[in-house]
Scaffold this motif. Structure first.
Motif, mmCIF file in Angstrom:
data_model
loop_
_atom_site.group_PDB
_atom_site.id
_atom_site.type_symbol
_atom_site.label_atom_id
_atom_site.label_comp_id
_atom_site.label_asym_id
_atom_site.label_seq_id
_atom_site.Cartn_x
_atom_site.Cartn_y
_atom_site.Cartn_z
ATOM 1 N N ASP A 22 0.846 -1.190 0.000
ATOM 2 C CA ASP A 22 0.000 0.000 0.000
ATOM 3 C C ASP A 22 0.883 1.242 0.000
ATOM 4 O O ASP A 22 2.022 1.208 0.451
ATOM 5 C CB ASP A 22 -0.899 0.019 1.246
ATOM 6 C CG ASP A 22 -1.951 -1.076 1.216
ATOM 7 O OD1 ASP A 22 -2.533 -1.319 0.145
ATOM 8 O OD2 ASP A 22 -2.190 -1.693 2.271
ATOM 9 N N THR A 45 1.759 -2.718 4.362
ATOM 10 C CA THR A 45 0.316 -2.606 4.128
ATOM 11 C C THR A 45 -0.416 -1.918 5.276
ATOM 12 O O THR A 45 0.054 -1.904 6.411
ATOM 13 C CB THR A 45 -0.310 -4.004 3.934
ATOM 14 O OG1 THR A 45 -0.166 -4.738 5.145
ATOM 15 C CG2 THR A 45 0.326 -4.760 2.773
ATOM 16 N N LYS A 47 -3.091 -3.050 6.453
ATOM 17 C CA LYS A 47 -3.530 -4.151 7.320
ATOM 18 C C LYS A 47 -2.489 -4.412 8.413
ATOM 19 O O LYS A 47 -2.836 -4.567 9.581
ATOM 20 C CB LYS A 47 -3.754 -5.416 6.484
ATOM 21 C CG LYS A 47 -4.328 -6.583 7.252
ATOM 22 C CD LYS A 47 -4.624 -7.737 6.284
ATOM 23 C CE LYS A 47 -5.453 -8.825 6.892
ATOM 24 N NZ LYS A 47 -4.862 -9.629 7.884
ATOM 25 N N LYS A 48 -1.228 -4.428 8.030
ATOM 26 C CA LYS A 48 -0.165 -4.682 9.011
ATOM 27 C C LYS A 48 -0.112 -3.558 10.050
ATOM 28 O O LYS A 48 0.025 -3.813 11.243
ATOM 29 C CB LYS A 48 1.186 -4.827 8.302
ATOM 30 C CG LYS A 48 2.341 -5.072 9.242
ATOM 31 C CD LYS A 48 2.191 -6.362 10.024
ATOM 32 C CE LYS A 48 3.378 -6.558 10.953
ATOM 33 N NZ LYS A 48 3.132 -7.566 11.958
ATOM 34 N N ALA A 50 -2.589 -1.605 10.944
ATOM 35 C CA ALA A 50 -3.802 -1.694 11.764
ATOM 36 C C ALA A 50 -3.701 -2.805 12.805
ATOM 37 O O ALA A 50 -4.304 -2.708 13.878
ATOM 38 C CB ALA A 50 -5.021 -1.920 10.867
ATOM 39 N N GLU A 51 -2.927 -3.842 12.502
ATOM 40 C CA GLU A 51 -2.836 -5.004 13.396
ATOM 41 C C GLU A 51 -1.654 -4.948 14.360
ATOM 42 O O GLU A 51 -1.473 -5.856 15.171
ATOM 43 C CB GLU A 51 -2.755 -6.285 12.557
ATOM 44 C CG GLU A 51 -4.029 -6.560 11.788
ATOM 45 C CD GLU A 51 -3.928 -7.761 10.866
ATOM 46 O OE1 GLU A 51 -2.806 -8.260 10.624
ATOM 47 O OE2 GLU A 51 -4.976 -8.198 10.375
ATOM 48 N N LYS A 77 -3.282 3.560 13.402
ATOM 49 C CA LYS A 77 -3.952 2.251 13.408
ATOM 50 C C LYS A 77 -5.396 2.401 12.943
ATOM 51 O O LYS A 77 -5.883 1.626 12.128
ATOM 52 C CB LYS A 77 -3.905 1.616 14.811
ATOM 53 C CG LYS A 77 -2.540 1.067 15.174
ATOM 54 C CD LYS A 77 -2.513 0.446 16.542
ATOM 55 C CE LYS A 77 -3.296 -0.824 16.550
ATOM 56 N NZ LYS A 77 -3.072 -1.656 17.716
ATOM 57 N N ALA A 81 -6.794 1.041 9.370
ATOM 58 C CA ALA A 81 -7.906 0.079 9.368
ATOM 59 C C ALA A 81 -9.021 0.541 8.427
ATOM 60 O O ALA A 81 -9.638 -0.275 7.739
ATOM 61 C CB ALA A 81 -8.438 -0.099 10.786
ATOM 62 N N ILE A 84 -8.094 -0.313 4.667
ATOM 63 C CA ILE A 84 -7.858 -1.683 4.229
ATOM 64 C C ILE A 84 -8.863 -2.047 3.154
ATOM 65 O O ILE A 84 -10.060 -1.849 3.302
ATOM 66 C CB ILE A 84 -7.966 -2.677 5.408
ATOM 67 C CG1 ILE A 84 -6.844 -2.434 6.404
ATOM 68 C CG2 ILE A 84 -7.922 -4.121 4.897
ATOM 69 C CD1 ILE A 84 -6.968 -3.244 7.674
ATOM 70 N N ASP A 86 -10.436 -5.075 1.057
ATOM 71 C CA ASP A 86 -10.596 -6.546 1.083
ATOM 72 C C ASP A 86 -10.637 -7.107 -0.319
ATOM 73 O O ASP A 86 -11.064 -6.509 -1.231
ATOM 74 C CB ASP A 86 -11.874 -6.921 1.836
ATOM 75 C CG ASP A 86 -11.730 -6.606 3.320
ATOM 76 O OD1 ASP A 86 -11.057 -7.378 3.990
ATOM 77 O OD2 ASP A 86 -12.295 -5.595 3.765
#
Length: 86
Positions: A22, A45, A47-48, A50-51, A77, A81, A84, A86
């Motif tokens: 990203d 990314t 996602k990474k 956010a996690e 974060k 999120a 992201i 999908d």
């Protein structure tokens, strides 16, 4: 033989998805230099980001001073999120 081909294609698709990067610079307060530093730490990314756990952010902060303050100030974060796909 078909099962082998199907398995190969499925693995190839999964690997391609994991290669996705990203544009982290769209996150507020995150520029080119910081994006490169995050990528050097294996973060590519939303996602990474956010996690990431608090302990992972602390560990990153020891390698990239000032990172934790930015994470909190700009709510990366939460913003990551929301971005992201999908």
């Amino acid at each position: 033989k078909n099962n082998v081909i199907i398995k190969y294609l499925k693995e190839k698709k999964e690997n391609k998805q994991s290669d996705k990067k990203d544009n982290l610079q769209v996150l507020h307060g995150l520029g080119n230099s910081l994006e490169k530093k995050l990528q050097n730490e294996g973060i590519y990314t939303f996602k990474k980001i956010a996690e990431l756990t608090d302990s992972e952010i602390d560990e990153l902060n020891s390698k990239i001073p000032g990172l934790k303050v930015r994470f909190e100030r700009y709510e990366w974060k939460k913003e990551a999120a929301a971005r992201i796909e999908d």
